[in-house]
Design an enzyme around this catalytic site. Structure first.
Site, PDB file in Angstrom:
ATOM      1  N   GLY A   1       0.675  -1.230  -0.085  1.00  0.00           N
ATOM      2  CA  GLY A   1      -0.070   0.006   0.058  1.00  0.00           C
ATOM      3  C   GLY A   1       0.758   1.418   0.099  1.00  0.00           C
ATOM      4  N   GLY A   2       2.121   1.014   0.021  1.00  0.00           N
ATOM      5  CA  GLY A   2       3.059   2.184   0.288  1.00  0.00           C
ATOM      6  C   GLY A   2       3.182   2.842  -1.078  1.00  0.00           C
TER       7      GLY A   2
ATOM      8  N   LYS B   1      10.504   4.802   6.269  1.00  0.00           N
ATOM      9  CA  LYS B   1      11.438   5.297   5.350  1.00  0.00           C
ATOM     10  C   LYS B   1      11.571   6.923   5.838  1.00  0.00           C
ATOM     11  CE  LYS B   1      10.397   2.713   1.399  1.00  0.00           C
ATOM     12  NZ  LYS B   1       8.997   1.828   1.949  1.00  0.00           N
TER      13      LYS B   1
ATOM     14  N   LYS C   1      18.467   0.434   6.869  1.00  0.00           N
ATOM     15  CA  LYS C   1      18.459  -0.009   5.361  1.00  0.00           C
ATOM     16  C   LYS C   1      19.694  -0.683   4.993  1.00  0.00           C
ATOM     17  CE  LYS C   1      15.477   0.073   3.072  1.00  0.00           C
ATOM     18  NZ  LYS C   1      14.252  -1.044   3.068  1.00  0.00           N
TER      19      LYS C   1
ATOM     20  N   LYS D   1      20.010   6.672   1.280  1.00  0.00           N
ATOM     21  CA  LYS D   1      20.101   6.813   2.538  1.00  0.00           C
ATOM     22  C   LYS D   1      20.965   6.087   3.147  1.00  0.00           C
ATOM     23  CE  LYS D   1      16.500  10.179   2.807  1.00  0.00           C
ATOM     24  NZ  LYS D   1      16.223  10.331   1.567  1.00  0.00           N
TER      25      LYS D   1
ATOM     26  N   SER E   1       5.787  10.938  -3.429  1.00  0.00           N
ATOM     27  CA  SER E   1       5.663   9.866  -2.445  1.00  0.00           C
ATOM     28  C   SER E   1       5.062  10.501  -1.313  1.00  0.00           C
ATOM     29  CB  SER E   1       7.040   9.227  -2.247  1.00  0.00           C
ATOM     30  OG  SER E   1       7.938  10.082  -1.477  1.00  0.00           O
ATOM     31  N   SER E   2       4.541   9.692  -0.459  1.00  0.00           N
ATOM     32  CA  SER E   2       3.965  10.030   0.795  1.00  0.00           C
ATOM     33  C   SER E   2       4.874  11.130   1.772  1.00  0.00           C
ATOM     34  CB  SER E   2       3.483   9.051   1.954  1.00  0.00           C
ATOM     35  OG  SER E   2       4.629   8.097   2.101  1.00  0.00           O
TER      36      SER E   2
ATOM     37  N   LEU F   1       9.297  11.188  -6.718  1.00  0.00           N
ATOM     38  CA  LEU F   1       8.389  12.233  -6.738  1.00  0.00           C
ATOM     39  C   LEU F   1       6.712  11.817  -6.399  1.00  0.00           C
ATOM     40  CD1 LEU F   1       9.604  14.014 -10.178  1.00  0.00           C
ATOM     41  CD2 LEU F   1       9.966  14.560  -7.777  1.00  0.00           C
TER      42      LEU F   1
ATOM     43  N   SER G   1      15.935  -0.644  -1.507  1.00  0.00           N
ATOM     44  CA  SER G   1      16.760  -0.133  -0.736  1.00  0.00           C
ATOM     45  C   SER G   1      16.783   1.481  -0.980  1.00  0.00           C
ATOM     46  CB  SER G   1      18.106  -0.572  -0.612  1.00  0.00           C
ATOM     47  OG  SER G   1      19.018   0.042   0.322  1.00  0.00           O
TER      48      SER G   1
END
Length: 673
Positions: free
Chosen positions: A292-293, A373, A427, A415, A457-458, A455, A412
């Site tokens: 769901g991400g 994340k 990670k 970061k 993303s939550s 671009l 991954s």
């Protein structure tokens, strides 16, 4: 006059048709009588009984012909004397001329060919002219409340857009702009075409309030160049959908939308290699964790279209799972795809549950996207960050080996390279786990795919900037020099699917993210594209201020994609393979056991020390900020392992050199290819 026109246009359709018939009766009669007077230069012909007989017979028949030709089905305020209405008018008037010629033979009225020709011309001018006049009056009345726009692109799309906008009540096209010199000085849909260099003059001369981009077929690179030239004009810029959306029926040309940030940062896509996409998916059972991400959901969309035998969705958030399942079922229905979706609730930390799922559905490929994340959130919740990102990956990987899964792909992040925060460190540990397990067994093929920000993303800054601009500012940026790599979610997902098929075991793949983007400059561009001006020392009267709030806990000025310099190209031009040091499983397992015990005890200081001891190059830039640890600390969380220091010019120099090093490596590899 305006109120009268408004009342007329609001009348019922049947009433308006009756009015049209009455007006046309008067116009045709007047045209006929005027033709007689002009030909004979006398009013005597009007008094002859033959004239009135001809009118009483000819006018009804003429109107009947116009009705049959569909002339009265045209809506006057939307007509522009198009070919359909013009053809009906010509045929109707020609038929009326023929009718009067035949009627004159029966009534004894002498009508010469010249008289009939004059009548036809007058009828065309009066009947057509009155309609054009009414339409013009209506649009002149509506012009005052419509947004005046210039259309960038005078091609087929721009022409169609102008015609559609004329019929709308929101936009009024006043001019075209086009880069092709052959179009300059010409007219399209009655509007002058100007070169782009004259846009500033057009904005002032025509009072242009908005620029509409009608270039759906242009490349992203060219679109980005155009937007960069338009940004300083401080006029809102909108665009029509891409041609692929128009052709597929997902959108219409007139569906105007705001310019997406992808248009500023996105690159022209590289055609996918279908053999790589099919390798781990087509006719296989595929599981996506974190379905769901942002990345997980896009992976699911693309996997579904590649026709797997079954698609297993795993997420621990009920709503996210419900939303992606509903969307995928809709896609399957619209695109005639089989119903193969299996939504499962569960946590990646529950090995027995995971193993049961994988065995039940005989999963062959796992895309592990489930992770926490958001850097500051994980800094505030260290234990859950470690538990989910490190041990969630460990349990999922062990379950995959036990269930004899063929391929395991870890999603991954950049970061994980020389991390300064807990999220990146966890990670990197997840990568090390997959590398170590890959060397310990041959049942499951492990590989990792590392990339930067996506671009939309939550956790992306772009939705935040957009909402801050909508509220009138200020825009908050953490540091003037902060940079990030960006990629669109669809491109990242497509490359992940292809990279996963190239892994031989323990591979770390790095996606070519292009050049790093300055976040402050991105904020400025978004302000300009909204038609506003940045408020700063040189522009104190601007609209939106940019405020610098300082780096958040664990945040870096820059991100890197490579741990070392040992990197090789792959079959795909935007996927690189990195060779990086790792621990064998026995050594790593000992560290993980200690880390697990520290997590269970809630010992944040010991967790940090173990992360420092791990082969992750973890370099925290500040004190522990875990909220529970701070609440229990006798000195309010002031114990530190490393003092907070503001970014120095030296760190900014390091950021620049690191970014340059990544770009140089990528450029070198492209040269080899």
């Amino acid at each position: 006059m305006e109120q009268l026109l408004a009342k007329v246009f609001r009348l019922h359709r049947r009433v308006k048709r009756c009015i049209e018939l009455l007006v046309d009766t008067l116009l045709l009669s007047t045209s006929f009588c005027l033709a007689l007077v002009l030909k004979q230069d006398s009013l005597a012909a009007l008094l002859a009984p033959e004239t009135w007989s001809a009118l009483l017979l000819g006018i009804p028949v003429s109107l009947f012909v116009l009705v049959q030709l569909g002339f009265y089905r045209t809506v006057i305020r939307y007509s522009y004397l198009n070919m359909g209405s013009l053809k009906a008018l010509l045929l109707g008037v020609a038929s009326s001329v023929l009718v009067f010629h035949v009627v004159s033979l029966f009534t004894g009225l002498s009508l010469s060919s010249t008289t009939l020709l004059i009548y036809g011309i007058l009828a065309m001018l009066t009947v057509g002219g009155v309609r054009y006049l009414l339409r013009t009056l209506y649009h002149l009345q509506a012009t005052g409340r419509r947004t005046r726009v210039a259309i960038y692109g005078a091609g087929a799309c721009g022409s169609q857009l102008a015609a559609l906008l004329r019929q709308s009540g929101e936009y009024l096209p006043v001019a075209f702009v086009d880069d092709w010199r052959g179009m300059h000085g010409t007219q399209v849909e009655g509007l002058q075409v100007y070169p782009s260099q004259e846009l500033h003059h057009l904005i002032n001369h025509y009072s242009v309030e908005r620029i509409l981009l009608a270039i759906p077929s242009t490349t992203r690179a060219r679109r980005r160049e155009i937007l960069e030239t338009l940004a300083p004009l401080c006029v809102p810029i909108q665009t029509v959908p891409g041609m692929e959306d128009v052709v597929s029926g997902r959108a219409l040309i007139q569906d105007i939308r705001d310019v997406a940030v992808e248009d500023l940062l996105g690159r022209d896509p590289v055609p996918p290699m279908m053999e790589l996409l099919d390798a781990n998916i087509r006719a296989k059972v595929v599981m996506v964790t974190g379905a769901g991400g942002s990345i997980g959901s896009e992976l699911c969309r693309q996997i579904l279209r590649l026709r797997p035998r079954r698609l297993v969705l795993l997420d621990n958030c009920e709503y996210s799972l419900y939303a992606i399942e509903a969307e995928l079922r809709q896609i399957a229905c619209l695109e005639d795809l089989p119903d193969i979706i299996e939504p499962l609730l569960g946590s990646v930390q529950q090995r027995s549950r995971l193993e049961g799922m994988m065995r039940a559905f005989q999963v062959q490929t796992v895309y592990h996207a489930a992770a926490y994340k958001h850097v500051p959130i994980v800094e505030f919740n260290v234990i859950e960050g470690v538990r989910n990102n490190v041990f969630g990956t460990l349990e999922t990987a062990r379950a995959a080996i036990s269930a004899r899964v063929e391929t395991f792909v870890l999603i991954s992040t950049d970061k994980a390279v020389r991390p300064t925060n807990v999220m990146g460190t966890t990670k990197r540990l997840a990568e090390l786990i997959c590398q170590a397990l890959s060397m310990e067994q041959s049942t499951t093929r492990f590989c990792m795919v590392r990339f930067g920000n996506v671009l939309g993303s939550s956790g992306s800054v772009i939705p935040l900037f957009r909402s801050q601009i909508a509220r009138g500012g200020p825009i908050t940026v953490t540091h003037r020099a902060i940079t990030r790599y960006f990629m669109t979610i669809p491109e990242a997902a497509m490359l992940v699917l292809q990279a996963g098929a190239m892994g031989k075991g323990g591979d770390v793949f790095v996606l070519d993210m292009g050049s790093p983007v300055e976040i402050a400059e991105l904020a400025r561009r978004m302000v300009y594209l909204s038609g506003l001006e940045v408020k700063d020392d040189s522009h104190p009267g601007g609209d939106i201020e940019i405020q610098y709030t300082g780096l958040r806990p664990g945040e870096k000025l820059y991100e890197e994609l490579l741990v070392g310099t040992d990197v090789t190209p792959t079959r795909h031009p935007r996927i690189l393979s990195a060779r990086e040091t790792c621990w064998k499983w026995m050594q790593l397992d000992a560290l993980l056991i200690q880390l697990q015990l520290s997590v269970e005890r809630g010992d944040i200081e010991q967790i940090r020390q173990l992360l420092l001891d791990s082969p992750t190059s973890y370099q925290p830039q500040g004190p522990i900020v875990d909220l529970i640890w701070q609440a229990h600390s006798p000195r309010g969380g002031l114990e530190t392992l490393t003092a907070i220091t503001p970014p120095s010019s030296e760190s900014e120099s390091t950021a620049s050199s690191a970014a340059e090093r990544d770009l140089a490596n990528i450029a070198l590899l492209k040269g080899y290819q």
